[in-house]
Write a protein that holds these residues in place. Structure first.
Motif, PDB file in Angstrom:
ATOM      1  N   GLU A 242      41.992  34.384  54.804  1.00 19.32           N
ATOM      2  CA  GLU A 242      41.494  35.948  54.542  1.00 19.32           C
ATOM      3  C   GLU A 242      41.985  36.487  53.167  1.00 19.32           C
ATOM      4  OE1 GLU A 242      39.310  39.035  56.450  1.00 19.32           O
ATOM      5  OE2 GLU A 242      40.244  37.846  57.854  1.00 19.32           O
ATOM      6  N   ALA A 243      43.353  36.899  53.291  1.00 20.42           N
ATOM      7  CA  ALA A 243      43.977  37.589  52.474  1.00 20.42           C
ATOM      8  C   ALA A 243      44.184  37.518  51.442  1.00 20.42           C
ATOM      9  CB  ALA A 243      45.388  38.200  52.913  1.00 20.42           C
ATOM     10  N   GLU A 245      41.906  35.433  49.840  1.00 23.82           N
ATOM     11  CA  GLU A 245      40.469  35.508  49.243  1.00 23.82           C
ATOM     12  C   GLU A 245      39.968  37.576  48.545  1.00 23.82           C
ATOM     13  OE1 GLU A 245      36.740  34.776  47.028  1.00 23.82           O
ATOM     14  OE2 GLU A 245      38.310  33.616  48.333  1.00 23.82           O
ATOM     15  N   ILE A 246      40.692  38.070  49.275  1.00 21.82           N
ATOM     16  CA  ILE A 246      40.606  39.217  48.796  1.00 21.82           C
ATOM     17  C   ILE A 246      41.675  39.778  48.022  1.00 21.82           C
ATOM     18  CG2 ILE A 246      41.368  42.325  49.909  1.00 21.82           C
ATOM     19  CD1 ILE A 246      40.817  40.640  52.786  1.00 21.82           C
ATOM     20  N   PHE A 247      42.291  39.225  47.971  1.00 18.36           N
ATOM     21  CA  PHE A 247      43.447  39.111  46.479  1.00 18.36           C
ATOM     22  C   PHE A 247      42.870  38.386  44.929  1.00 18.36           C
ATOM     23  CE2 PHE A 247      47.519  37.330  44.138  1.00 18.36           C
ATOM     24  CZ  PHE A 247      47.816  38.924  44.028  1.00 18.36           C
ATOM     25  N   TYR A 248      42.220  36.947  45.604  1.00 19.75           N
ATOM     26  CA  TYR A 248      41.311  37.068  44.214  1.00 19.75           C
ATOM     27  C   TYR A 248      40.529  37.499  43.644  1.00 19.75           C
ATOM     28  CZ  TYR A 248      38.724  33.291  41.524  1.00 19.75           C
ATOM     29  OH  TYR A 248      37.873  32.940  41.179  1.00 19.75           O
ATOM     30  N   GLN A 249      39.636  38.150  44.182  1.00 23.13           N
ATOM     31  CA  GLN A 249      38.700  39.305  44.486  1.00 23.13           C
ATOM     32  C   GLN A 249      38.874  40.593  43.517  1.00 23.13           C
ATOM     33  OE1 GLN A 249      35.246  37.784  44.509  1.00 23.13           O
ATOM     34  NE2 GLN A 249      35.994  36.085  45.097  1.00 23.13           N
ATOM     35  N   LYS A 250      39.978  40.660  43.969  1.00 31.80           N
ATOM     36  CA  LYS A 250      40.629  41.943  43.365  1.00 31.80           C
ATOM     37  C   LYS A 250      40.732  42.029  41.574  1.00 31.80           C
ATOM     38  CE  LYS A 250      42.262  45.346  47.010  1.00 31.80           C
ATOM     39  NZ  LYS A 250      41.009  46.188  46.652  1.00 31.80           N
ATOM     40  N   GLU A 253      38.099  41.479  39.411  1.00 29.04           N
ATOM     41  CA  GLU A 253      37.314  43.233  39.219  1.00 29.04           C
ATOM     42  C   GLU A 253      38.498  43.553  38.318  1.00 29.04           C
ATOM     43  OE1 GLU A 253      35.380  45.963  38.695  1.00 29.04           O
ATOM     44  OE2 GLU A 253      34.573  44.324  40.246  1.00 29.04           O
TER      45      GLU A 253
END
Length: 270
Positions: A242-243, A245-250, A253
């Motif tokens: 989960e973390a 995936e958040i890092f990847y999305q950041k 961006e």
């Protein structure tokens, strides 16, 4: 035509050793050395051609701490080869690195001495700086500059290798004094590969594999036995998906923001 292989940071250390080993694996590969210093890259190319006169070796200037350089190099490689079969993301830096001697002394007399010496966990400190792109230098050089290329990759660990990066941590004579101790530790840990040739073992192993057979959650470690036998060990990464995936999305961006700032269409980079 042989496979097209690009290696970043190929002018010395593990990158240069990897190029040597790839030519030993397959003399028909078309090597492209992507380096910041063209002078050092040319010297490495000359050494490779001296050992493999018929090899196809070319150079491209790539400074992964500069997004402009990354984009220019990507365009040049595309024009020159039209395709890439293998890309080794080897370039990296450890600026202003120092040893935490207090942690070293206390760690030597604890139950975690072998772990500390095998991983350098808690031992190394470094100072960072900001690049012309407004990003932290280590982040941009070791990660984001490669991420801009729009690629996924397998993760490898070369072990503890004596290279220019390593010698930058302590004076050369100090490493000479430590070498007998490091040889002794090698009997208790397989991560002391020490030589760039050994440290490149995992990368060469990946060169032989089919991409579909690789697990994205595994890290492939170069290992060396006490008798200098090289092998690869796959270890499951301790990843919070989960973390991650958040890092990847950041990262996506951030990529969108910096490319927009440079007036580069995002879809042309994928």
């Amino acid at each position: 035509m042989g496979a097209v292989v690009l290696v970043t940071g190929a002018s010395s250390g593990i990158g240069a050793a990897l190029c040597q080993r790839l030519l030993q694996e397959d003399a028909a590969v078309r090597l492209c050395l992507a380096c910041r210093s063209m002078q050092k890259a040319a010297a490495t190319k000359a050494l490779l051609l001296a050992a493999h006169p018929a090899a196809h070796v070319s150079l491209v200037r790539l400074d992964v701490s500069s997004l402009e350089s990354v984009l220019q190099a990507a365009g040049e490689v595309q024009r020159r080869f039209q395709r890439l079969d293998y890309l080794f993301l080897n370039a990296g830096i450890m600026p202003n690195t120092r040893v935490n001697f207090k942690a070293l002394v206390s760690g030597l007399f604890s139950g975690k001495a072998i772990h500390m010496l095998s991983t350098a966990e808690g031992l190394i400190t470094q100072e960072d700086s900001v690049t012309a792109d407004g990003l932290q230098e280590v982040f941009e050089t070791n990660l984001f500059g490669h991420f801009i290329l729009g690629l996924y990759s397998s993760v490898v660990c070369p072990g503890l290798v004596m290279t220019n990066l390593t010698y930058g941590i302590l004076p050369y004579f100090f490493w000479k004094l430590l070498m007998p101790i490091m040889w002794l530790i090698r009997f208790f840990t397989k991560t002391y590969t020490l030589m760039p040739y050994n440290g490149a073992e995992a990368q060469v192993w990946l060169f032989r594999q089919k991409p579909e057979s690789l697990d994205a959650l595994m890290k492939y470690h170069s290992c060396t036995s006490p008798w200098w036998g090289n092998y690869v060990e796959a270890r499951k990464m301790d990843v919070d998906e989960e973390a991650a995936e958040i890092f990847y999305q950041k990262l996506l961006e951030l990529e969108k923001q910096v490319l927009a700032r440079m007036n580069v269409p995002l879809n042309t980079q994928k």
